[in-house]
Design a protein around this motif. Sequence first.
Motif, PDB file in Angstrom:
ATOM      1  N   ARG A 129     -55.166  28.624 -21.636  1.00  0.00           N
ATOM      2  CA  ARG A 129     -54.865  28.632 -20.564  1.00  0.00           C
ATOM      3  C   ARG A 129     -55.978  29.834 -19.807  1.00  0.00           C
ATOM      4  N   GLU A 132     -59.112  29.039 -18.635  1.00  0.00           N
ATOM      5  CA  GLU A 132     -58.673  28.077 -17.504  1.00  0.00           C
ATOM      6  C   GLU A 132     -59.107  26.734 -17.718  1.00  0.00           C
ATOM      7  N   LEU A 134     -56.637  24.514 -17.779  1.00  0.00           N
ATOM      8  CA  LEU A 134     -55.616  23.592 -17.295  1.00  0.00           C
ATOM      9  C   LEU A 134     -55.149  22.142 -18.406  1.00  0.00           C
ATOM     10  N   ARG A 138     -52.211  22.187 -21.217  1.00  0.00           N
ATOM     11  CA  ARG A 138     -51.336  21.101 -20.702  1.00  0.00           C
ATOM     12  C   ARG A 138     -50.949  20.392 -22.466  1.00  0.00           C
ATOM     13  N   ILE A 161     -48.725  24.934 -15.275  1.00  0.00           N
ATOM     14  CA  ILE A 161     -49.475  24.732 -15.098  1.00  0.00           C
ATOM     15  C   ILE A 161     -49.139  23.163 -13.791  1.00  0.00           C
TER      16      ILE A 161
END
Length: 225
Positions: A129, A132, A134, A138, A161
């Motif tokens: 995270r 960056e 994502l 996740r 997210i």
Amino acid sequence: MGRGPGPARLGDYDRAAPLFERFLALEPHAAEAPSAWHQLAQAALRKGDTARAQQCAAREDALGRWHAFYRVRRLQIREQPKEPLPRLGLAQLWLEIDNLGAAREVLDELLALAPEFAPAWLARGETLRKLEDLDGARASYDRALELDAALPIARMNRAVIARVQNREADARRDLELLVADPKLEPRISAGAHLELARILARAGETARAQTLHARYRELGGKEAL
């Protein structure tokens, strides 16, 4: 570096200080960094700048403690190479100073050894995270929650997210679980109440959104709906 450059040993702190500052700019977390901050604190004291001396001493103390923990974790890993907790602790130390590459490397090693260790997947999600990534974050949160559903930080960050990626239905599912948990840490609970209130407000569910936002304010939140 432990004793510092020559000028400091001779007591010429004015000439030594820029050398230490340059070193810290290049190597802010090096093993010798606490010593450099100590020398800068001494230089500030000689100038009568008490506030600067206190700032430097605080940095010396914080980095000294970080390196002490780092040495302990490295020793534990050498002595217990198959135990997951020392590697997790090492990764968390790297995350603490935003060395994300080092944290990810340690976590990859850890997950190769202990792929069912949910806290490592949580830490990997945090690392990705911050990088960056994502989708990667996740996926890591998904795996963490598959292994241990009682990881509120993983659920909260997965919901954020989802909201960022315009998957508000997914975000809402996680947030509903969080706001329904009476034992949730107040800081996480407040964030969940605010996130869900804003999703509901956008969906036109004004009354419940206001109720959730009121609870968010009770938990110490200051932001507007």
